[in-house]
Scaffold this active site. Structure first.
Site, PDB file in Angstrom:
ATOM      1  N   HIS A  56      48.456  28.889  -2.246  1.00 63.24           N
ATOM      2  CA  HIS A  56      48.476  27.997  -1.090  1.00 63.24           C
ATOM      3  C   HIS A  56      49.022  28.781   0.102  1.00 63.24           C
ATOM      4  CE1 HIS A  56      48.680  23.937  -3.451  1.00 63.24           C
ATOM      5  NE2 HIS A  56      47.804  24.782  -3.984  1.00 63.24           N
ATOM      6  N   GLU A  58      51.306  28.121   2.237  1.00 58.99           N
ATOM      7  CA  GLU A  58      52.769  28.143   2.297  1.00 58.99           C
ATOM      8  C   GLU A  58      53.349  29.179   1.347  1.00 58.99           C
ATOM      9  OE1 GLU A  58      50.736  25.440   1.833  1.00 58.99           O
ATOM     10  OE2 GLU A  58      51.941  23.629   2.029  1.00 58.99           O
ATOM     11  N   CYS A  86      52.503  20.243  -0.751  1.00 59.99           N
ATOM     12  CA  CYS A  86      52.424  19.641  -2.076  1.00 59.99           C
ATOM     13  C   CYS A  86      53.765  19.850  -2.788  1.00 59.99           C
ATOM     14  CB  CYS A  86      51.291  20.279  -2.870  1.00 59.99           C
ATOM     15  SG  CYS A  86      51.626  21.995  -3.364  1.00 59.99           S
ATOM     16  N   CYS A  89      54.687  23.645  -3.259  1.00 53.17           N
ATOM     17  CA  CYS A  89      55.106  24.285  -2.015  1.00 53.17           C
ATOM     18  C   CYS A  89      56.432  23.722  -1.526  1.00 53.17           C
ATOM     19  CB  CYS A  89      54.022  24.143  -0.956  1.00 53.17           C
ATOM     20  SG  CYS A  89      52.513  25.050  -1.401  1.00 53.17           S
TER      21      CYS A  89
END
Length: 152
Positions: A56, A58, A86, A89
């Site tokens: 991801h 992040e 999410c 993260c």
């Protein structure tokens, strides 16, 4: 939920990163980590590109920034991300001690900053960043809606 003068500038950089994700058919999410007004790391979502469920945006910026500062504590930073983080993260944000998170649009299916879970405000955790959500939410949401509309 208050924004500072430079927040929009950095969120626009995150949106640019999100657009880069489209180049490799990834969900258009982008993140930028800023330290003392300077970009420390920036990345688009790269799950498809890397074949990695943890890639991801992040996570990529947290890893890159930790490498740059030669340590896992990302103190005095601000994370800008186009979509509400999410659970994975959000957990990484807490563990990295990021003091402030600014996100674009909410994620009603997997958001962990108030939509589905609220990990960043969990009182039992030892770190709770300041959070400001909704910055350039329309632009971030439009990018995501367009991406998914093209696939249906």
């Amino acid at each position: 939920m208050s924004f500072f003068p430079r927040d929009e500038y950095f969120m626009r950089l995150a949106l640019r990163e999100a657009e880069r994700a489209l180049e490799h058919d990834d969900v258009p999410i982008g993140a930028v980590l800023v330290h003392e007004g300077e970009v420390l790391a920036a990345a688009p979502n790269e799950r498809e590109l890397r074949g990695d469920p943890t890639a991801h945006a992040e996570m990529l910026v947290l890893r890159a920034a930790a490498e740059k500062v030669d340590g896992w504590r990302l103190l005095d930073t601000v994370l800008y991300v186009t979509l509400e983080p999410c659970a994975m993260c959000a957990g990484a944000i807490v563990l990295a001690r990021v003091p402030r998170v600014v996100y674009g649009t909410t994620d009603p299916k997997a958001g962990a900053v108030g939509s589905v879970f609220d990990i960043l405000h969990e009182p039992r955790l030892n770190h709770r960043p300041d959070v400001a959500g909704g910055l350039l939410a329309q632009e971030a949401g439009d990018l995501l809606r367009s991406f998914f509309a093209d696939r249906r």
